[in-house]
Design an enzyme around this catalytic site. Structure first.
Site, short mmCIF file in Angstrom:
data_model
loop_
_atom_site.label_atom_id
_atom_site.label_comp_id
_atom_site.label_asym_id
_atom_site.label_seq_id
_atom_site.Cartn_x
_atom_site.Cartn_y
_atom_site.Cartn_z
CB SER A 46 -0.94 0.01 1.19
OG SER A 46 -1.81 -1.11 1.11
CG HIS A 94 -12.07 1.12 4.12
ND1 HIS A 94 -11.37 1.16 5.29
CD2 HIS A 94 -11.43 0.21 3.34
CE1 HIS A 94 -10.34 0.33 5.23
NE2 HIS A 94 -10.36 -0.25 4.04
CB CYS A 150 -9.96 2.35 1.10
SG CYS A 150 -11.25 1.70 0.04
#
Lengths: 589, 373
Positions: free
Chosen positions: A309, A352, A365
């Site tokens: 991420s 989310h 997310c």
């Protein structure tokens, strides 16, 4: 005697002939080859002694010595006395095997310089040998210098180590002045800056007799001390970070955003460079090479790993710059995106909910980035990634680096001979799939985001004056401000994935990453400890601090460490806090 | 037996005596240079001792000249027996030095009986060969070898002294050839020699001492053994060669005093000389030796009887063998065999023996007009 006249004349002739032969040989030796022998007779009695030049000291940015010079004693055999030396008695005296001594002598039969029998003598051993020189006239004590690395494996991957001048190096021009038996930098900074550190050995020319006794000093060139070197490394930061790894494998790279100086460069596990200082023995070498954790691998530069991420920064920047999204664009993320028969899930199965760009980074997310990626397309993401120098070497030249991989449709066609699929864009958008990066690449990205997009050349040498950035990255400051504010939220917000990095002494901004090594099956849910070590996720955390005018930007990589927020973020916090504290104390002093 | 009259003095070979003194003087000065200490230290007294030996040698020469060689002819066998006895004594009671038992201590002196033995050996050979004028056949050859050569050869080999044993053998061969060997015998001997060389060579090789083998290997292939004996050969060649045309000058040589040369004042004295005096000096020295040898042959030619002729010839052989082997060794032409250079090398026994040998040559020459009584 019959015919004495004839017989005696015959003898006379023979004698005159033989005298002429002697005369002819004299002519050959003295007149024809006279010059050559004259030279030999001169060189014969000259003994050249190399005086080792003290090597320059390597300091950290605050003047802590990272290496010291120490005397190195060895016992050697004078080559002129080798033929007559009683090897058995010598072997016995030195506590060596006769076969070993014999082997050494055999290998150096034609040596001119003393032949080393045993190195690394303790001082009491030296005294013991010197006390008995009259019994063993062939033995001489040799003093040389060696390197001692007081911090052991802490800075080993930066400072490097010494090794013997290699056979192919002897022929190179750079090493022309280096005596054959010398040890030179063979790795790390010791190697990169070897010619700066090494100095110039001195030379003493003696007139000596056949036994090698020095009778008169003819000339002397003093040894020139090597130059010292101040690294950009902060030893306290380096040590604190090593400590924070608590034995786990991984890497940390910390940069100074306004100069490009490397403040810390850590690769764990590491090795003890002192093992190399005088030639590493086979046992230790094999132990290092066969170690399960590959201690000789510099993970900061030589690890290709999916960034997870942390790479969402690149996707977000792309989407903002391409104007397919604004900071206020919201999406509903319910934990999954379906494309045909495939399901692309968020790490948070429940989703989310309503997500804007800031929240997408703060809570990391996945679904938001699947959609962002779909809007920008893979090639735009790849372009942005390349702007931040992903997919190429760092320019540090410390070791042979891995370049990582930034895929695009053209790459796919060329290498895989297949078209690019949308699902692959989804994976790339969250730093999975084909995307590979090295820790130092992520540290650079973090640094350049934090300073408003100014790329500096990376250096391991302390900057004596502020350098000019060599490039302004083509990303608008507004975009970077949005990203930075979101990174602040990652650490500061209640739901931020990087809350473990929250510090009381400085405001830290960051981004977590948890890179999957293998994809779990949909129904699979295993606890961390159940997964075999080499299938566990890699933990990432990139961070900078303080928010305004950042002093430090870093990337933490914990190999198979698990969640980035849980594992990597605390290490980043320790490192940043340590650096801010030493900055403060340094300013006070 | 002592008789010196005016005629004897008038026929004395003063040239030969002069040559001996010149060579000895060159030897003494070279010994001084070879043994000089570097950068302080006291000069070893080798050169002074050598001067004493030369004076004693000249005294011995005078004594020998004054004796009519016919006395030596008559006493040859008795002298030979005495010499052989000394060789036995040296084996039983001799002093060991440098791995061999060669020296006999008499008061303050250490003498080397094998040196003096060479002279009585030559007298006995000369007496034996002058008994008739027939060429040598199997019987006489065997008798001479068995009775006169074999006993001392064995005694010297046991010491062990390879150099002297080679000299003894060569002296016999050379003198036998001068007398003449019957053609049949000579051919057969040559054939046997050629056939048996491999066997004898192996046998001899197996019985050599380690250092002797090293010397021979070093001679055959000096580069293979640059540290050991090959080192000495190389350093000796460097010494000789570095002399160049005119030499480095007296007391300017380095190979000796810097200890690159072994035995610098004894076996390798010529290397030191050649380094300091160069090609011209060495040629002068060679010329002096040539005069010595040719004058010796002249004495042989003028000799009144066969005993004297063989004796003189044998003495010339003796000098020539030592000269060629020693110089050949210093110049890398011959293996390192410990033979001194006559009148040059340091050593008392050799100096006395060589002076007496010259005395014999001069005595024979001086008595060339005497009538037999």
């Amino acid at each position: 005697m019959r015919n004495p006249e004839t017989r005696i004349r015959l003898v006379s002739a023979a004698i005159v002939l033989m005298l002429m032969a002697l005369g002819a040989r004299l002519w050959e030796l003295q007149v024809v080859r006279g010059e050559q022998f004259t030279k030999q007779s001169f060189v014969n009695r000259l003994r050249i002694e190399h005086v080792p030049a003290p090597r320059g000291i390597i300091y950290d940015r605050r003047g802590n010595p990272l290496v010291k010079n120490a005397p190195f004693y060895s016992v050697a055999l004078a080559p002129q006395l080798m033929p007559e030396a009683d090897l058995e008695a010598i072997a016995d005296f030195l506590g060596m095997e006769l076969a070993e001594v014999g082997g050494i002598v055999q290998r150096h039969r034609n040596a001119i310089e003393p032949v080393r029998l045993r190195g690394g003598l303790r001082f009491d051993e030296v005294a013991f040998i010197e006390a008995r020189t009259s019994d063993f006239p062939a033995l001489v004590i040799d003093v040389d210098e060696t390197r001692h690395y007081p911090y052991g494996d802490t800075v080993a991957h930066v400072v490097g180590y010494l090794g013997k001048l290699g056979p192919e190096q002897i022929r190179k021009k750079d090493f022309r002045d280096v005596p054959r038996q010398s040890f030179i930098g063979q790795w790390g900074v010791e190697k990169m800056y070897d010619s700066h550190l090494r100095g110039k050995p001195g030379r003493r020319v003696f007139e000596a007799d056949a036994v090698g006794r020095k009778l008169r000093l003819i000339s002397e060139d003093l040894a020139q001390h090597g130059n010292d070197l101040y690294l950009s490394i902060d030893l306290d930061l380096q040590r604190a970070a090593v400590e924070a790894f608590r034995g786990r494998a991984g890497a940390l790279v910390a940069l100074k955003p306004d100069t490009g100086e490397v403040l810390a460069l850590i690769s764990r596990p590491s090795f003890d460079p002192n093992l190399f200082s005088r030639g590493i023995d086979t046992g230790n070498w094999l132990r290092l090479v066969n170690h399960q954790g590959y201690p000789l691998l510099n993970r900061a530069l030589q690890t290709n790993a999916p960034p997870g991420s942390t790479f969402k920064l690149i996707t977000a920047i792309t989407a903002l710059e391409e104007k397919v999204l604004t900071p206020n664009t919201t999406m509903i993320a319910n934990g999954v995106v379906a494309k045909g028969p495939w399901r692309y899930r968020c790490w948070k199965r429940s989703g989310h909910g309503k997500v804007d760009l800031r929240k997408s980074l703060v809570e990391s997310c996945d679904v938001y980035y699947y959609k962002a990626g779909e809007l920008t397309g893979i090639n735009a993401i790849a372009r942005t990634a390349r702007k931040f120098h992903f997919g190429r070497e760092s320019g540090l030249n410390l070791v042979k680096e891995k370049k990582g991989l930034i895929p695009d449709s053209e790459w796919k066609k060329r290498v895989k001979k297949e078209p690019w699929y949308l699902g692959e864009t989804y994976n790339a958008s969250i730093g999975q799939g084909f995307v590979l990066t090295t820790p130092i690449q992520l540290a650079k990205m973090t640094s350049w985001v934090s300073n408003g997009g100014y790329a500096y050349d990376l250096t391991l040498i302390r900057a004596e004056e502020p350098p000019e950035p060599f490039e302004k990255i083509d990303v608008s400051p507004e975009t970077l401000d949005v990203i930075k504010e979101a990174m602040r939220g990652v650490v500061a917000d209640e739901k931020g994935t990087g809350r473990n990095a929250m510090s009381k002494i400085v405001e830290i901004a960051g981004k977590t990453g948890t890179a999957q090594v293998v994809r779990l099956r949909e129904d699979e849910s295993r606890s961390f400890d159940e997964i075999p070590y080499n299938l566990r996720d890699h933990a990432w955390f990139i961070a900078f601090a303080p928010l305004e005018e950042p002093e430090i930007a870093l990337a933490v990589y914990v190999e198979h460490g698990g969640g980035g927020g849980a594992v990597a973020a605390p290490i980043a916090k320790v490192a940043i806090e340590q650096y801010m504290r030493s900055l403060e104390s340094h300013v006070q002093n | 037996m002592f008789r010196i009259d005016r005629r004897l003095l008038a026929n004395m070979d003063w040239l030969l005596a002069g040559v001996v003194i010149l060579i000895s003087a060159a030897g003494i000065s070279t010994i001084f240079s070879a043994t000089r200490p570097l950068f302080g230290g006291t000069q070893p007294d080798y050169y002074i001792k050598q001067i004493y030996w030369l004076i004693m040698g000249l005294g011995a020469l005078t004594v020998v000249v004054s004796i009519d060689y016919k006395w030596f002819h008559r006493a040859a066998n008795a002298l030979y027996g005495g010499g052989l006895l000394l060789l036995v004594v040296v084996l039983v009671a001799g002093r060991v030095g440098m791995g061999a038992q060669r020296w006999l201590s008499i008061g303050p002196f250490n003498i080397q009986p094998s040196e003096f033995f060479k002279l009585v050996y030559l007298m006995a050979l000369a007496r034996f060969l002058s008994m008739d004028s027939e060429s040598l056949d199997w019987r006489s050859l065997g008798k001479g070898f068995g009775a006169l050569v074999l006993p001392p050869l064995l005694l010297v080999l046991v010491q062990p002294d390879l150099g002297t044993s080679i000299v003894l053998l060569l002296l016999f061969v050379g003198l036998a050839l001068a007398k003449g060997i019957k053609k049949r015998v000579a051919l057969l001997l040559a054939a046997i020699l050629i056939v048996s060389v491999p066997f004898l060579g192996t046998l001899a090789w197996d019985n050599l001492k380690g250092y002797q083998k090293d010397r021979i290997t070093a001679f055959i292939n000096p580069e293979a053994d640059s540290g050991g004996m090959g080192y000495h050969v190389r350093q000796s060649k460097v010494a000789v060669g570095s002399g160049g045309l005119f030499g480095k000058g007296y007391l300017k040589g380095t190979q000796g005093p810097f200890r690159f040369l072994p035995e610098k004042h004894t076996d390798f004295v010529f290397a030191v000389f050649a380094e300091e005096r160069g090609f011209f000096g060495s040629m002068v020295l060679l010329f002096l030796y040539m005069t010595l040898l040719l004058r010796g042959l002249g004495a042989a030619r003028l000799a009144k009887d066969d005993f004297a002729r063989y004796l003189c010839l044998g003495i010339v052989y003796l000098f020539a063998i030592q000269l060629f082997v020693n110089m050949g060794m210093t110049m890398g032409l011959a293996p390192i065999v410990g033979l001194p250079l006559p009148f040059m090398s340091y050593g008392g026994s050799a100096m006395l023996t060589n002076c007496m040998a010259v005395g014999l040559l001069m005595g024979v020459r001086a008595r060339r007009f005497e009538l037999f009584f």
